[in-house]
Design a protein around this motif. Structure first.
Motif, PDB file in Angstrom:
ATOM      1  N   ALA A   1       4.591   7.482   1.553  1.00 41.19           N
ATOM      2  CA  ALA A   1       3.582   7.802   2.568  1.00 41.19           C
ATOM      3  C   ALA A   1       4.255   8.358   3.815  1.00 41.19           C
ATOM      4  O   ALA A   1       5.293   7.844   4.266  1.00 41.19           O
ATOM      5  CB  ALA A   1       2.789   6.543   2.906  1.00 41.19           C
ATOM      6  N   ASP A   2       3.664   9.408   4.373  1.00 44.03           N
ATOM      7  CA  ASP A   2       4.213   9.962   5.615  1.00 44.03           C
ATOM      8  C   ASP A   2       3.664   9.189   6.811  1.00 44.03           C
ATOM      9  O   ASP A   2       2.879   8.226   6.655  1.00 44.03           O
ATOM     10  CB  ASP A   2       3.919  11.461   5.718  1.00 44.03           C
ATOM     11  N   GLY A   3       4.042   9.599   8.036  1.00 38.31           N
ATOM     12  CA  GLY A   3       3.639   8.881   9.233  1.00 38.31           C
ATOM     13  C   GLY A   3       2.146   8.793   9.410  1.00 38.31           C
ATOM     14  O   GLY A   3       1.603   7.739   9.767  1.00 38.31           O
ATOM     15  N   THR A   4       1.452   9.896   9.147  1.00 41.20           N
ATOM     16  CA  THR A   4      -0.007   9.906   9.298  1.00 41.20           C
ATOM     17  C   THR A   4      -0.667   8.956   8.318  1.00 41.20           C
ATOM     18  O   THR A   4      -1.606   8.218   8.661  1.00 41.20           O
ATOM     19  CB  THR A   4      -0.546  11.333   9.099  1.00 41.20           C
TER      20      THR A   4
ATOM     21  N   LEU B   1      -2.845   5.543   9.058  1.00 40.08           N
ATOM     22  CA  LEU B   1      -4.193   5.360   8.520  1.00 40.08           C
ATOM     23  C   LEU B   1      -4.300   4.035   7.770  1.00 40.08           C
ATOM     24  O   LEU B   1      -5.286   3.295   7.915  1.00 40.08           O
ATOM     25  CB  LEU B   1      -4.553   6.527   7.606  1.00 40.08           C
ATOM     26  N   LEU B   2      -3.271   3.727   6.984  1.00 45.44           N
ATOM     27  CA  LEU B   2      -3.266   2.448   6.263  1.00 45.44           C
ATOM     28  C   LEU B   2      -3.244   1.268   7.232  1.00 45.44           C
ATOM     29  O   LEU B   2      -3.948   0.269   7.032  1.00 45.44           O
ATOM     30  CB  LEU B   2      -2.060   2.385   5.318  1.00 45.44           C
TER      31      LEU B   2
ATOM     32  N   HIS C   1      -8.695  -3.045  10.655  1.00 47.47           N
ATOM     33  CA  HIS C   1     -10.160  -3.094  10.637  1.00 47.47           C
ATOM     34  C   HIS C   1     -10.654  -4.233   9.722  1.00 47.47           C
ATOM     35  O   HIS C   1     -11.603  -4.946  10.061  1.00 47.47           O
ATOM     36  CB  HIS C   1     -10.707  -1.747  10.138  1.00 47.47           C
ATOM     37  N   CYS C   2     -10.018  -4.374   8.560  1.00 44.40           N
ATOM     38  CA  CYS C   2     -10.407  -5.430   7.631  1.00 44.40           C
ATOM     39  C   CYS C   2     -10.177  -6.831   8.228  1.00 44.40           C
ATOM     40  O   CYS C   2     -10.989  -7.731   8.066  1.00 44.40           O
ATOM     41  CB  CYS C   2      -9.638  -5.296   6.306  1.00 44.40           C
ATOM     42  N   ARG C   3      -9.026  -6.980   8.891  1.00 44.46           N
ATOM     43  CA  ARG C   3      -8.716  -8.292   9.485  1.00 44.46           C
ATOM     44  C   ARG C   3      -9.728  -8.637  10.577  1.00 44.46           C
ATOM     45  O   ARG C   3     -10.177  -9.780  10.684  1.00 44.46           O
ATOM     46  CB  ARG C   3      -7.295  -8.282  10.039  1.00 44.46           C
TER      47      ARG C   3
ATOM     48  N   ALA D   1       0.821  -1.202   0.000  1.00 47.87           N
ATOM     49  CA  ALA D   1       0.000   0.000   0.000  1.00 47.87           C
ATOM     50  C   ALA D   1       0.857   1.255   0.000  1.00 47.87           C
ATOM     51  O   ALA D   1       0.531   2.256  -0.640  1.00 47.87           O
ATOM     52  CB  ALA D   1      -0.932  -0.006   1.211  1.00 47.87           C
ATOM     53  N   GLY D   2       1.986   1.186   0.730  1.00 44.81           N
ATOM     54  CA  GLY D   2       2.905   2.321   0.739  1.00 44.81           C
ATOM     55  C   GLY D   2       3.479   2.583  -0.642  1.00 44.81           C
ATOM     56  O   GLY D   2       3.653   3.747  -1.050  1.00 44.81           O
TER      57      GLY D   2
END
Length: 379
Positions: free
Chosen positions: A357-360, A364-365, A371-373, A345-346
């Protein structure tokens, strides 16, 4: 006889979500003024009056007003249906409108019935869909050439005893002195059989007013496309839009092109975002409608917003990165093998923005995957 040959108005059409009705109204004003100033006897409209079979109310109102203004100047109008028009809707009231000087020719059964003006027979041949005609006309093959050849046989049977003849036709005609130039805004008509029609089908006619192709062109001196009055795709960036002013007399034929007003010119730009934003050579296109193709190695963030600060009328944005020496040539299967969901995803974030992708974003990812798991575990 003096004619003004125009076509492909496409009333109601937009340009990449930009409303063109005001620009089409400005063309209508120009058309009416040309008819008045040049003392035109008859306006020939060679199809695609509307952009779709069921036009918007505003488009119908503009057409109605334009026809009324032309007749009010004493001009006659001969108008045929194009492949965008509904021949039944456009032809409604044609018998009544004949008496007013507006001659709608949308029915293929009437191609051999001319409008006669001062000894000149004008034949309206609407767009002919071969599949709809081949049984009624007993065509030997399913093609536009077969359909138009039969139509012209009917025209010639009537025109044989007349002094001069003019034909309006909406078709893709090829041959003559130059290959026809197409554009992206023209609807493909090859679905109804082979679309190409040789220009020789019109041999012997004093003037042929063609519609369908959106660029003005003369296939021969007597067979011409007027083109659309406005640009309807960026492929028409260099077109000169307008109408043909045609004088037809016993001594021959003369034609001059009357240019139409341009609401906003078009341009296409290509390059890296920072170069486009800073290059002074692009000052001349800052007020144009633009199609921009970015070639940055990575897709820049907020590219459209940044472009519109300098080029406020950018309408279309594409992305075609230039290949660099270090480009990754592995397949996606090879790239993701043995890597975590978060790492993949990154990579996606880095691919569609101007950096990783930054830390935020990573947080979020991570929460999204968690949540999906959890949701799958509870299912």
């Amino acid at each position: 006889m003096r004619f003004l040959h125009t076509s492909d108005w496409h009333l109601g059409r937009s340009f990449h979500r930009e409303d063109l009705l005001q620009a089409q109204a400005a063309f209508a004003d120009h058309l009416v003024e040309t008819v008045r100033a040049e003392r035109v006897d008859c306006v020939l409209v060679s199809g695609d009056v509307y952009d779709r079979a069921l036009p918007a109310v505003d488009a119908v109102r503009l057409c109605d007003q334009t026809l009324a203004r032309l007749v009010g100047l004493g001009a006659r109008v001969v108008l045929i249906a194009g492949n965008h028009d509904s021949m039944h809707r456009l032809g409604f009231g044609s018998s009544l409108m004949d008496a007013a000087g507006v001659h709608l020719r949308t029915d293929f059964a009437r191609v051999g019935e001319p409008v006669v003006l001062d000894g000149t027979a004008i034949y309206g041949v609407p767009y002919l869909e071969p599949e709809l005609l081949r049984h009624d006309w007993e065509l030997d093959e399913r093609s536009h050439t077969a359909a138009l050849t039969e139509a012209m046989c009917r025209v010639r049977a009537d025109a044989a005893g007349r002094a001069r003849s003019v034909v309006l036709s909406h078709a893709f005609v090829t041959g003559g002195e130059a290959a026809p130039e197409t554009s992206d805004s023209e609807r493909d008509i090859s679905v109804g059989g082979s679309s190409n029609v040789p220009v020789s089908v019109f041999d012997g006619i004093d003037y042929v007013a063609l519609g369908h192709l959106h660029g003005r062109q003369a296939l021969t001196d007597r067979v011409r496309y007027s083109g659309s009055p406005l640009a309807y795709s960026f492929s028409e960036e260099r077109h000169r839009k307008g109408s043909w002013l045609v004088d037809l007399h016993d001594g021959g034929m003369e034609a001059a092109f009357v240019e139409a007003p341009v609401p906003r010119r078009l341009a296409r730009l290509r390059g890296r975002l920072e170069d486009l934003l800073s290059d002074p050579r692009h000052e001349g296109v800052e007020d144009r409608w633009l199609q921009v193709t970015l070639t940055d190695a990575r897709r820049p963030s907020a590219a459209m917003e940044r472009l519109r600060r300098r080029f406020p009328h950018t309408l279309v944005l594409g992305f075609e990165p230039e290949e660099g020496p270090g480009e990754d040539t592995r397949t996606w299967t090879e790239r993701v093998k043995g890597r975590s969901e978060l790492e993949v995803a990154g990579d996606f974030v880095a691919e569609v923005t101007d950096g990783p992708a930054d830390g935020t974003e990573r947080d979020l990812l991570h929460r999204a995957f968690e949540h999906c798991r959890i949701k799958e575990a509870r299912a």
